[in-house]
Design a protein around this motif. Structure first.
Motif, PDB file in Angstrom:
ATOM      1  N   THR A  65      28.271  -8.788  -2.813  1.00  0.00           N
ATOM      2  CA  THR A  65      29.772  -9.397  -2.928  1.00  0.00           C
ATOM      3  C   THR A  65      30.063 -10.840  -3.416  1.00  0.00           C
ATOM      4  O   THR A  65      31.390 -11.380  -3.543  1.00  0.00           O
ATOM      5  CB  THR A  65      30.609  -9.344  -1.418  1.00  0.00           C
ATOM      6  N   HIS A  66      29.100 -11.238  -3.890  1.00  0.00           N
ATOM      7  CA  HIS A  66      29.050 -12.627  -4.624  1.00  0.00           C
ATOM      8  C   HIS A  66      27.971 -12.870  -5.697  1.00  0.00           C
ATOM      9  O   HIS A  66      26.808 -13.219  -5.096  1.00  0.00           O
ATOM     10  CB  HIS A  66      29.471 -13.730  -3.769  1.00  0.00           C
ATOM     11  N   HIS A  67      28.263 -13.025  -6.932  1.00  0.00           N
ATOM     12  CA  HIS A  67      27.092 -13.360  -7.862  1.00  0.00           C
ATOM     13  C   HIS A  67      27.792 -13.933  -9.057  1.00  0.00           C
ATOM     14  O   HIS A  67      29.068 -14.086  -9.299  1.00  0.00           O
ATOM     15  CB  HIS A  67      26.552 -12.265  -8.237  1.00  0.00           C
ATOM     16  N   HIS A  68      26.884 -14.801  -9.861  1.00  0.00           N
ATOM     17  CA  HIS A  68      27.489 -15.117 -11.312  1.00  0.00           C
ATOM     18  C   HIS A  68      26.473 -14.426 -12.346  1.00  0.00           C
ATOM     19  O   HIS A  68      25.259 -15.138 -12.285  1.00  0.00           O
ATOM     20  CB  HIS A  68      27.696 -16.589 -11.302  1.00  0.00           C
ATOM     21  N   PHE A  69      26.392 -13.455 -12.949  1.00  0.00           N
ATOM     22  CA  PHE A  69      25.434 -12.718 -13.521  1.00  0.00           C
ATOM     23  C   PHE A  69      24.939 -13.640 -14.521  1.00  0.00           C
ATOM     24  O   PHE A  69      23.573 -13.685 -14.894  1.00  0.00           O
ATOM     25  CB  PHE A  69      26.023 -11.451 -14.124  1.00  0.00           C
ATOM     26  N   THR A 233      37.502 -16.344  -4.033  1.00  0.00           N
ATOM     27  CA  THR A 233      37.362 -17.545  -4.686  1.00  0.00           C
ATOM     28  C   THR A 233      36.242 -18.063  -3.732  1.00  0.00           C
ATOM     29  O   THR A 233      35.677 -17.597  -2.776  1.00  0.00           O
ATOM     30  CB  THR A 233      38.414 -18.421  -4.599  1.00  0.00           C
ATOM     31  N   HIS A 234      35.570 -19.439  -4.121  1.00  0.00           N
ATOM     32  CA  HIS A 234      34.731 -20.236  -3.445  1.00  0.00           C
ATOM     33  C   HIS A 234      35.324 -21.054  -2.501  1.00  0.00           C
ATOM     34  O   HIS A 234      36.501 -21.589  -2.798  1.00  0.00           O
ATOM     35  CB  HIS A 234      33.793 -20.835  -4.286  1.00  0.00           C
ATOM     36  N   LEU A 235      35.044 -21.101  -1.108  1.00  0.00           N
ATOM     37  CA  LEU A 235      35.743 -21.854  -0.303  1.00  0.00           C
ATOM     38  C   LEU A 235      34.990 -22.556   0.987  1.00  0.00           C
ATOM     39  O   LEU A 235      34.008 -21.797   1.237  1.00  0.00           O
ATOM     40  CB  LEU A 235      36.949 -21.159   0.266  1.00  0.00           C
ATOM     41  N   ALA A 270      33.615 -16.755  -0.888  1.00  0.00           N
ATOM     42  CA  ALA A 270      32.153 -16.860  -0.872  1.00  0.00           C
ATOM     43  C   ALA A 270      31.938 -18.172  -0.173  1.00  0.00           C
ATOM     44  O   ALA A 270      32.560 -19.283  -0.314  1.00  0.00           O
ATOM     45  CB  ALA A 270      31.921 -17.068  -2.502  1.00  0.00           C
ATOM     46  N   HIS A 271      30.814 -18.085   0.451  1.00  0.00           N
ATOM     47  CA  HIS A 271      30.198 -19.170   1.504  1.00  0.00           C
ATOM     48  C   HIS A 271      30.890 -19.115   2.786  1.00  0.00           C
ATOM     49  O   HIS A 271      30.214 -18.770   4.034  1.00  0.00           O
ATOM     50  CB  HIS A 271      30.274 -20.454   0.772  1.00  0.00           C
ATOM     51  N   GLY A 272      32.084 -19.906   2.876  1.00  0.00           N
ATOM     52  CA  GLY A 272      32.760 -19.928   4.195  1.00  0.00           C
ATOM     53  C   GLY A 272      32.008 -20.477   5.430  1.00  0.00           C
ATOM     54  O   GLY A 272      31.753 -20.240   6.357  1.00  0.00           O
ATOM     55  N   VAL A 321      24.211 -12.516  -3.028  1.00  0.00           N
ATOM     56  CA  VAL A 321      23.138 -13.426  -3.373  1.00  0.00           C
ATOM     57  C   VAL A 321      23.386 -14.583  -4.021  1.00  0.00           C
ATOM     58  O   VAL A 321      22.861 -15.513  -4.281  1.00  0.00           O
ATOM     59  CB  VAL A 321      21.928 -12.655  -4.281  1.00  0.00           C
ATOM     60  N   ASP A 322      24.528 -14.753  -4.325  1.00  0.00           N
ATOM     61  CA  ASP A 322      25.140 -15.821  -5.313  1.00  0.00           C
ATOM     62  C   ASP A 322      24.546 -15.726  -6.832  1.00  0.00           C
ATOM     63  O   ASP A 322      23.658 -15.052  -6.963  1.00  0.00           O
ATOM     64  CB  ASP A 322      25.214 -17.084  -4.544  1.00  0.00           C
ATOM     65  N   GLY A 323      24.855 -16.859  -7.668  1.00  0.00           N
ATOM     66  CA  GLY A 323      24.359 -16.829  -8.842  1.00  0.00           C
ATOM     67  C   GLY A 323      23.168 -17.253  -8.770  1.00  0.00           C
ATOM     68  O   GLY A 323      22.224 -17.921  -7.950  1.00  0.00           O
TER      69      GLY A 323
HETATM   70 ZN    ZN Z   1      29.193 -18.550  -6.317  1.00  0.00          ZN
END
Ligand code: ZN
Length: 452
Positions: A65-69, A233-235, A270-272, A321-323
């Protein structure tokens, strides 16, 4: 053509939501799961095909649910290996701003192939770079997704607050609110599928409090309401970000989120990480989802997401996994192991079980994306499956098959099915020239650095 009925016969183990014993296997009819069978039970209807799954552990397809390919082109880049978030971003922004459509396409293929091989069937991406020449970045992503056959939630990201106006990104990487909103609406009209079985969906995703204006946050929330879309969004990733919000808006992160109309069930963050108890209660009451990204949070030393408190408050939790500039892998089954271990450090061994971590990577993640047709092995749901074999050296001597996947460090699925179609067979992606892709991608990564 009538839909094919396939019996995945007698798997070694099956990860079902309510610990239902489905060791008789699964019946797939067309693109859906039709039946779960108890040990010894046979399918109710005659099957066209039987797949002997006796060596396989069956999971619902994992959901990222979060990545930057695009960041697969900037993995393990020496200048930022030992940096925390803000300086890490400031060094990488100018590199990323040189990205071309061809490079992005290769980056997406690599990220998606890596995810697929790790058992992932649905991938969310957060793309927020649209420099001159790359205005159609999301169209490029859609093409890569369709080529590999996964499902995707492509978040139309954005940056609108450049350095000149007190933001973090360089001015040439930001777009006007008008351009962002116009492109977002175009993408929704062109690609966003609705209902069960959707392959491609679009979400609205201003990048972070320090890279977008309040206006674009508010306008995105309004568009999401009007067009029935998810918001991302990232928060609360770092304390730097919290300090930025206090200084610029006079608000803590969750107050800021509420002030722009984002504190609701459409939103996943993302993150929280940096929430106080009152903020956790408000996120839970609102049903706002949190994507936990353990590897990235450890690499950038950002902190530990309070998953158990968030869930207890009512907030859905999923995994990402995030970017690849902050992980630097795109391996979701290994990320699930990281989540298990990092969360044990916070909440203890008894509270965080392998089943709980796998639950985040499957039905938890599905909730973040607003989907009730994927994320579980249950009749009527999409036939999205990940099958792992325990025949590698690393599993030798293991006893509990589900536990072994995470504890022994599974890193590669043997087979993956998306909507009834095999997209990974014997660990390989049919039709993909992997060696050729790696060669082209490595060359693109070098070219991106040389262009500076
Ligand atoms: Zn990110």
């Amino acid at each position: 053509m009538p839909a094919i009925r396939t019996w995945l016969k007698r798997p070694l183990a099956c990860f079902t939501a309510n610990a239902l014993d489905a060791r008789g296997g699964l019946v797939i009819h067309g693109n859906r799961i039709e039946e779960l069978l108890a040990p010894g039970q046979r399918p109710a209807q005659p099957c066209d095909q039987v797949f002997d799954a006796r060596e396989h552990v069956l999971l619902p397809g994992l959901i990222n649910t979060h990545h930057h390919f695009y960041q697969t082109l900037t993995r393990a880049w020496a200048p930022v290996i030992n940096q925390p978030l803000f300086p890490w971003l400031q060094q990488l922004y100018p590199v990323w701003a040189r990205l071309t459509p061809q490079q992005l396409h290769l980056a997406c293929q690599v990220a998606l192939a890596e995810l697929l091989r790790s058992g992932c069937t649905t991938a969310a991406d957060h793309h927020y770079l649209f420099p001159t020449g790359l205005e159609e970045a999301i169209d490029v992503q859609v093409d890569a997704v369709r080529g590999l056959g996964l499902r995707a939630m492509l978040s139309r990201g954005s940056m609108s607050l450049g350095e000149a106006d007190g933001g973090l990104p360089p001015q040439h990487t930001v777009q006007s609110a008008e351009a962002i909103l116009r492109d977002s609406e175009r993408l929704v009209g062109r690609y966003h599928e609705r209902g069960a079985g959707a392959q491609v969906q679009i979400a609205l995703a201003p990048c972070s409090p320090f890279s977008v204006t309040r206006e674009i946050m508010q306008a995105s929330a309004e568009m999401a309401e009007r067009l029935d879309l998810r918001l991302h969004t990232h928060l609360a990733e770092t304390l730097d970000e919290e300090a930025f919000c206090l200084q610029r808006f006079g608000l803590r992160t969750v107050d800021y989120l509420a002030s722009v109309g984002w504190l609701g069930p459409r939103t996943w963050l993302a993150h929280g990480i940096h929430f106080n108890p009152d903020e956790i209660a408000r996120l839970g009451a609102a049903g706002t989802g949190i994507c936990h990204c353990p590897s990235s949070n450890m690499r950038l030393a950002s902190g530990i997401c309070p998953t158990q408190d968030l869930e207890a408050a009512g907030a859905p939790v999923g995994l990402g996994v995030d970017g690849s500039a902050s992980n630097d892998a795109s391996n979701l089954i290994l990320e699930t192991r990281q989540a298990l271990y990092l969360q044990r450090l916070r909440y203890g061994a008894a509270a965080i079980t392998p089943e709980r971590a796998l639950g985040w990577a499957t039905r938890g993640s599905a909730r973040l994306l607003g989907r009730d047709d994927i994320g579980q092995l249950a009749p009527g749901l999409q036939a999205d499956l990940a099958l792992f074999k325990l025949d590698d050296l690393r599993y030798s001597g293991s006893h509990d098959p589900i536990g072994a996947l995470l504890l022994c460090g599974a890193d590669r699925a043997d087979r993956v099915m998306v909507g009834g179609q095999w997209r990974l067979v014997d660990g390989e992606i049919p039709g993909l020239d992997l060696a050729g892709l790696i060669a082209d991608h490595r060359q693109a990564a070098s070219a991106l650095m040389r262009a500076g």
